[in-house]
Design a protein around this motif. Structure first.
Motif, PDB file in Angstrom:
ATOM      1  N   VAL A   1      61.228  62.451  32.054  1.00 26.40           N
ATOM      2  CA  VAL A   1      61.118  61.488  30.958  1.00 26.40           C
ATOM      3  C   VAL A   1      59.781  61.724  30.249  1.00 26.40           C
ATOM      4  CG1 VAL A   1      61.172  59.070  30.286  1.00 26.40           C
ATOM      5  CG2 VAL A   1      62.496  59.850  32.282  1.00 26.40           C
ATOM      6  N   GLU A   2      59.846  61.941  28.939  1.00 20.40           N
ATOM      7  CA  GLU A   2      58.646  62.266  28.176  1.00 20.40           C
ATOM      8  C   GLU A   2      58.384  61.225  27.098  1.00 20.40           C
ATOM      9  OE1 GLU A   2      56.680  64.689  28.856  1.00 20.40           O
ATOM     10  OE2 GLU A   2      57.880  65.987  30.164  1.00 20.40           O
ATOM     11  N   HIS A   3      57.100  60.887  26.925  1.00 21.56           N
ATOM     12  CA  HIS A   3      56.690  60.023  25.818  1.00 21.56           C
ATOM     13  C   HIS A   3      56.492  60.910  24.602  1.00 21.56           C
ATOM     14  CE1 HIS A   3      53.402  57.425  23.794  1.00 21.56           C
ATOM     15  NE2 HIS A   3      54.612  57.033  23.414  1.00 21.56           N
ATOM     16  N   ALA A   4      57.456  60.894  23.688  1.00 21.57           N
ATOM     17  CA  ALA A   4      57.421  61.841  22.574  1.00 21.57           C
ATOM     18  C   ALA A   4      58.226  61.310  21.390  1.00 21.57           C
ATOM     19  CB  ALA A   4      57.978  63.197  23.019  1.00 21.57           C
ATOM     20  N   ASP A   5      57.951  61.900  20.245  1.00 21.42           N
ATOM     21  CA  ASP A   5      58.622  61.560  18.992  1.00 21.42           C
ATOM     22  C   ASP A   5      59.670  62.639  18.699  1.00 21.42           C
ATOM     23  OD1 ASP A   5      59.384  60.974  16.398  1.00 21.42           O
ATOM     24  OD2 ASP A   5      57.343  60.740  15.639  1.00 21.42           O
TER      25      ASP A   5
ATOM     26  N   PRO B   1      69.999  69.953  34.283  1.00 17.30           N
ATOM     27  CA  PRO B   1      68.633  69.700  33.834  1.00 17.30           C
ATOM     28  C   PRO B   1      68.635  68.749  32.639  1.00 17.30           C
ATOM     29  CG  PRO B   1      68.938  72.026  34.285  1.00 17.30           C
ATOM     30  CD  PRO B   1      70.295  71.401  34.372  1.00 17.30           C
ATOM     31  N   LEU B   2      67.857  67.673  32.736  1.00 19.64           N
ATOM     32  CA  LEU B   2      67.880  66.626  31.720  1.00 19.64           C
ATOM     33  C   LEU B   2      66.455  66.211  31.379  1.00 19.64           C
ATOM     34  CD1 LEU B   2      69.192  64.367  29.989  1.00 19.64           C
ATOM     35  CD2 LEU B   2      69.384  63.002  32.097  1.00 19.64           C
ATOM     36  N   VAL B   3      66.131  66.258  30.087  1.00 23.61           N
ATOM     37  CA  VAL B   3      64.870  65.720  29.579  1.00 23.61           C
ATOM     38  C   VAL B   3      65.222  64.563  28.652  1.00 23.61           C
ATOM     39  CG1 VAL B   3      62.802  66.162  28.216  1.00 23.61           C
ATOM     40  CG2 VAL B   3      63.706  67.942  29.723  1.00 23.61           C
ATOM     41  N   ALA B   4      64.610  63.412  28.872  1.00 24.43           N
ATOM     42  CA  ALA B   4      64.836  62.243  28.030  1.00 24.43           C
ATOM     43  C   ALA B   4      63.512  61.861  27.380  1.00 24.43           C
ATOM     44  CB  ALA B   4      65.373  61.078  28.862  1.00 24.43           C
ATOM     45  N   ILE B   5      63.519  61.705  26.053  1.00 23.25           N
ATOM     46  CA  ILE B   5      62.284  61.347  25.368  1.00 23.25           C
ATOM     47  C   ILE B   5      62.450  60.016  24.647  1.00 23.25           C
ATOM     48  CG2 ILE B   5      61.713  63.783  25.048  1.00 23.25           C
ATOM     49  CD1 ILE B   5      62.339  63.404  22.046  1.00 23.25           C
ATOM     50  N   ASP B   6      61.340  59.310  24.519  1.00 17.09           N
ATOM     51  CA  ASP B   6      61.327  58.061  23.764  1.00 17.09           C
ATOM     52  C   ASP B   6      59.923  57.844  23.223  1.00 17.09           C
ATOM     53  OD1 ASP B   6      63.376  55.599  23.438  1.00 17.09           O
ATOM     54  OD2 ASP B   6      61.305  54.853  23.418  1.00 17.09           O
ATOM     55  N   ILE B   7      59.838  57.177  22.092  1.00 13.48           N
ATOM     56  CA  ILE B   7      58.560  56.960  21.433  1.00 13.48           C
ATOM     57  C   ILE B   7      57.829  55.727  21.970  1.00 13.48           C
ATOM     58  CG2 ILE B   7      59.334  55.470  19.542  1.00 13.48           C
ATOM     59  CD1 ILE B   7      57.680  57.291  17.664  1.00 13.48           C
ATOM     60  N   ASP B   8      58.538  54.903  22.741  1.00  9.61           N
ATOM     61  CA  ASP B   8      57.963  53.668  23.303  1.00  9.61           C
ATOM     62  C   ASP B   8      57.408  53.963  24.701  1.00  9.61           C
ATOM     63  OD1 ASP B   8      57.561  51.173  24.581  1.00  9.61           O
ATOM     64  OD2 ASP B   8      59.010  50.221  23.247  1.00  9.61           O
ATOM     65  N   GLU B   9      56.088  53.946  24.833  1.00  8.97           N
ATOM     66  CA  GLU B   9      55.463  54.339  26.094  1.00  8.97           C
ATOM     67  C   GLU B   9      55.800  53.397  27.243  1.00  8.97           C
ATOM     68  OE1 GLU B   9      52.221  52.037  23.792  1.00  8.97           O
ATOM     69  OE2 GLU B   9      53.977  53.281  23.397  1.00  8.97           O
TER      70      GLU B   9
END
Length: 253
Positions: free
Chosen positions: A80-84, A57-65
């Motif tokens: 993949v989540e848009h998050a800080d 299970p992998l969640v990848a987040i980035d602040i750049d939408e």
């Protein structure tokens, strides 16, 4: 690619890792962990693609939408989540990421203050990684955290391994939560205050500094340092985690 709502590439402090051996090294370190993975600062997905091959299970987040939308198209099996990273819940057992150098210290403080993860692997600024691992002397943050965490320097990454190239090298820092803390958790706040008092205290030598860090007379301070096997002439940054813990136990006995 159009600008992010948070600003352009430089405003986000992004230096993307392009060095394949380092990407492989990060993925290999994660391979030897267990459980779901949270990647912070996924960027263009160079590391995300490798982590996805671990079939966990992998969640990848980035602040750049914009990059988030692109990654969602390229890696439909990854969440993949848009998050800080400064606000996103750090609830996965394994946290990994190439983090913006200018956010290293506040992000490290947030990570060390979170209770759910077991192992964190970060690509940070070299000097930060070196100091956190205690090479050349410990920092106050490391000394405050060491009874609950182990800090391991897993390698140096040259500046040319990033795009755009930063002005300094990077370092791979692995942080492992201790299964059994060296100091009871209910003493954590008091211990952190004690370490801060020693690092910032007044005095010409460690016995004087320790004396002023609490209600200690000169004899008690010297005796505690002797029991903790602290050598003459040592400075706060020279103390090992075992010496800090022994000093704390003697002074709070």
């Amino acid at each position: 690619m159009s600008r992010s709502s948070f600003g352009g590439r430089h405003e986000l402090g992004q230096n993307f890792l392009t060095h394949k051996p380092t990407l492989a090294r990060l993925c290999d370190l994660v391979r030897h962990t267990h459980g779901p993975i949270l990647e912070i600062g996924a960027g263009d997905g160079a590391l995300t693609r490798r982590l996805a091959t671990l079939e966990r299970p992998l969640v990848a987040i980035d602040i750049d939408e914009h990059r988030v939308r692109s990654l969602r198209r390229k890696l439909p099996d990854v969440q993949v989540e848009h998050a800080d990273a400064m606000t996103y819940p750090l609830t996965a057992p394994v946290v990994v990421g190439n983090i913006p150098f200018h956010l290293t210290t506040p992000l490290l403080r947030r990570i060390l203050g979170s209770d759910d993860w077991q192992r964190t692997i970060l690509l940070t600024q070299w000097e930060v990684a070196r100091k956190r691992a205690g090479l050349g002397g410990s920092t106050m943050m490391t000394a405050q955290s060491a009874p609950w965490f182990r800090f391991i320097l897993q390698g140096r990454v040259p500046a040319w391994a990033f795009s755009p190239q930063p002005s300094v090298d990077g370092g791979i820092l692995e942080i492992i939560r201790r299964g059994a803390p060296l100091i009871p958790t209910d003493q954590k706040k008091a211990y952190e205050q004690f370490v801060k008092a020693v690092f910032t205290g007044r005095g010409r030598n460690l016995p004087q500094i320790v004396r002023h860090a609490g209600p200690n007379n000169p004899g008690r301070a010297k005796s505690a340092l002797k029991v903790a096997h602290v050598p003459h002439g040592a400075l706060p940054r020279d103390l090992t985690v075992d010496q800090w813990c022994a000093l704390w136990r003697v002074l709070t006995a």
